[in-house]
Scaffold this motif. Structure first.
Motif, mmCIF file in Angstrom:
data_model
loop_
_atom_site.group_PDB
_atom_site.id
_atom_site.type_symbol
_atom_site.label_atom_id
_atom_site.label_comp_id
_atom_site.label_asym_id
_atom_site.label_seq_id
_atom_site.Cartn_x
_atom_site.Cartn_y
_atom_site.Cartn_z
ATOM 1 N N ARG A 75 68.784 80.060 41.762
ATOM 2 C CA ARG A 75 69.583 80.366 42.953
ATOM 3 C C ARG A 75 71.031 80.663 42.601
ATOM 4 O O ARG A 75 71.638 81.566 43.147
ATOM 5 N N THR A 76 71.602 79.909 41.666
ATOM 6 C CA THR A 76 73.026 80.032 41.379
ATOM 7 C C THR A 76 73.360 81.016 40.264
ATOM 8 O O THR A 76 74.423 81.633 40.286
ATOM 9 N N MET A 77 72.466 81.151 39.271
ATOM 10 C CA MET A 77 72.786 81.981 38.110
ATOM 11 C C MET A 77 71.818 83.140 37.902
ATOM 12 O O MET A 77 72.049 83.987 37.053
ATOM 13 N N GLY A 78 70.695 83.121 38.614
ATOM 14 C CA GLY A 78 69.695 84.166 38.463
ATOM 15 C C GLY A 78 68.472 83.659 37.713
ATOM 16 O O GLY A 78 68.530 82.679 36.973
ATOM 17 N N GLU A 79 67.364 84.363 37.932
ATOM 18 C CA GLU A 79 66.093 83.923 37.354
ATOM 19 C C GLU A 79 66.066 83.989 35.838
ATOM 20 O O GLU A 79 65.455 83.136 35.192
ATOM 21 N N ALA A 81 68.560 83.549 33.632
ATOM 22 C CA ALA A 81 69.287 82.403 33.076
ATOM 23 C C ALA A 81 68.494 81.118 33.284
ATOM 24 O O ALA A 81 68.441 80.265 32.391
ATOM 25 N N ALA A 82 67.873 80.989 34.442
ATOM 26 C CA ALA A 82 67.074 79.799 34.724
ATOM 27 C C ALA A 82 65.879 79.709 33.783
ATOM 28 O O ALA A 82 65.585 78.640 33.245
ATOM 29 N N ALA A 83 65.196 80.828 33.578
ATOM 30 C CA ALA A 83 64.024 80.834 32.698
ATOM 31 C C ALA A 83 64.416 80.509 31.261
ATOM 32 O O ALA A 83 63.723 79.756 30.577
ATOM 33 N N GLN A 84 65.538 81.050 30.801
ATOM 34 C CA GLN A 84 66.003 80.770 29.440
ATOM 35 C C GLN A 84 66.296 79.290 29.267
ATOM 36 O O GLN A 84 65.901 78.673 28.280
ATOM 37 N N ARG A 85 66.980 78.684 30.228
ATOM 38 C CA ARG A 85 67.332 77.265 30.131
ATOM 39 C C ARG A 85 66.098 76.383 30.150
ATOM 40 O O ARG A 85 65.969 75.433 29.384
ATOM 41 N N VAL A 86 65.156 76.713 31.015
ATOM 42 C CA VAL A 86 63.927 75.926 31.106
ATOM 43 C C VAL A 86 63.113 76.078 29.821
ATOM 44 O O VAL A 86 62.556 75.103 29.313
ATOM 45 N N LEU A 87 63.059 77.285 29.283
ATOM 46 C CA LEU A 87 62.350 77.509 28.015
ATOM 47 C C LEU A 87 62.954 76.624 26.926
ATOM 48 O O LEU A 87 62.234 75.956 26.176
ATOM 49 N N GLU A 88 64.265 76.606 26.856
ATOM 50 C CA GLU A 88 64.947 75.794 25.843
ATOM 51 C C GLU A 88 64.632 74.310 26.021
ATOM 52 O O GLU A 88 64.372 73.595 25.054
ATOM 53 N N ARG A 89 64.628 73.841 27.240
ATOM 54 C CA ARG A 89 64.338 72.421 27.498
ATOM 55 C C ARG A 89 62.886 72.084 27.236
ATOM 56 O O ARG A 89 62.591 71.002 26.730
ATOM 57 N N LEU A 90 61.964 72.980 27.586
ATOM 58 C CA LEU A 90 60.547 72.707 27.352
ATOM 59 C C LEU A 90 60.199 72.697 25.864
ATOM 60 O O LEU A 90 59.423 71.867 25.406
ATOM 61 N N LEU A 91 60.763 73.652 25.125
ATOM 62 C CA LEU A 91 60.444 73.755 23.705
ATOM 63 C C LEU A 91 61.145 72.702 22.860
ATOM 64 O O LEU A 91 60.612 72.247 21.856
ATOM 65 N N GLY A 92 62.358 72.360 23.238
ATOM 66 C CA GLY A 92 63.167 71.501 22.388
ATOM 67 C C GLY A 92 63.991 72.364 21.443
ATOM 68 O O GLY A 92 63.698 73.550 21.238
ATOM 69 N N PRO A 93 65.026 71.784 20.835
ATOM 70 C CA PRO A 93 65.970 72.592 20.053
ATOM 71 C C PRO A 93 65.370 73.254 18.817
ATOM 72 O O PRO A 93 65.697 74.402 18.510
ATOM 73 N N ASP A 94 64.490 72.579 18.108
ATOM 74 C CA ASP A 94 63.948 73.155 16.870
ATOM 75 C C ASP A 94 63.038 74.347 17.152
ATOM 76 O O ASP A 94 63.159 75.401 16.525
ATOM 77 N N ALA A 95 62.119 74.198 18.097
ATOM 78 C CA ALA A 95 61.208 75.293 18.423
ATOM 79 C C ALA A 95 61.952 76.460 19.057
ATOM 80 O O ALA A 95 61.669 77.622 18.766
ATOM 81 N N TYR A 96 62.934 76.140 19.904
ATOM 82 C CA TYR A 96 63.717 77.214 20.526
ATOM 83 C C TYR A 96 64.486 77.995 19.454
ATOM 84 O O TYR A 96 64.538 79.211 19.480
ATOM 85 N N ARG A 97 65.061 77.275 18.505
ATOM 86 C CA ARG A 97 65.806 77.926 17.424
ATOM 87 C C ARG A 97 64.876 78.814 16.585
ATOM 88 O O ARG A 97 65.252 79.911 16.176
ATOM 89 N N ALA A 98 63.653 78.363 16.338
ATOM 90 C CA ALA A 98 62.689 79.171 15.580
ATOM 91 C C ALA A 98 62.394 80.477 16.311
ATOM 92 O O ALA A 98 62.346 81.542 15.695
#
Length: 133
Positions: A75-79, A81-98
């Motif tokens: 709602r505030t930043m767009g879908e 940005a929201a999807a990217q943030r959720v992806l990062e949180r679901l994967l965790g930092p190591d998997a997201y970095r990979a």
């Protein structure tokens, strides 16, 4: 005969016959539930240096807090940005970095991954384009 008005201060609602006294407020306790181990679901595979596929998983059950964060960010930043943030949180930092540092990930791969994450977090979409409850 002229109509009369009742003084708002004197209006009272009738009490239902046999109405019980309301139960006292009891606060909700959050964080005390035991959760079973979640093996998750595979989201994507990256090929490692040895040529073998490395599986990357996300939780099979998305925490409600993450779904709420997705909705607020969408709602505030767009879908996107929201999807990217959720992806990062679901994967965790190591998997997201990979994923982030892989030269093999193309636009179609990324679109597919983000669509899968959004569907996983927000639920499937029905024919009208609205999420199902």
């Amino acid at each position: 005969m002229a109509a009369t008005r009742t003084n708002p201060a004197k209006r009272t609602l009738p009490k239902p016959a046999g109405a019980a006294k309301p139960a006292p407020f009891e606060p909700v306790r959050i964080g005390r539930k035991k959760r079973a181990a979640d093996e998750g679901v595979p989201l994507f595979y990256l090929t490692g240096d040895d040529g073998e596929d490395i599986e990357y998983r996300i939780p099979s059950k998305v925490p409600t807090s993450l779904s709420l964060e997705y909705l607020r960010l969408a709602r505030t930043m767009g879908e996107n940005a929201a999807a990217q943030r959720v992806l990062e949180r679901l994967l965790g930092p190591d998997a997201y970095r990979a994923l982030e540092q892989s030269d093999e990930v193309d636009d179609d791969d990324m679109l597919h991954i983000l669509q899968a994450v959004v569907a996983h977090v927000a639920g499937p979409v029905d024919e009208s384009g609205k999420g199902q409850a």
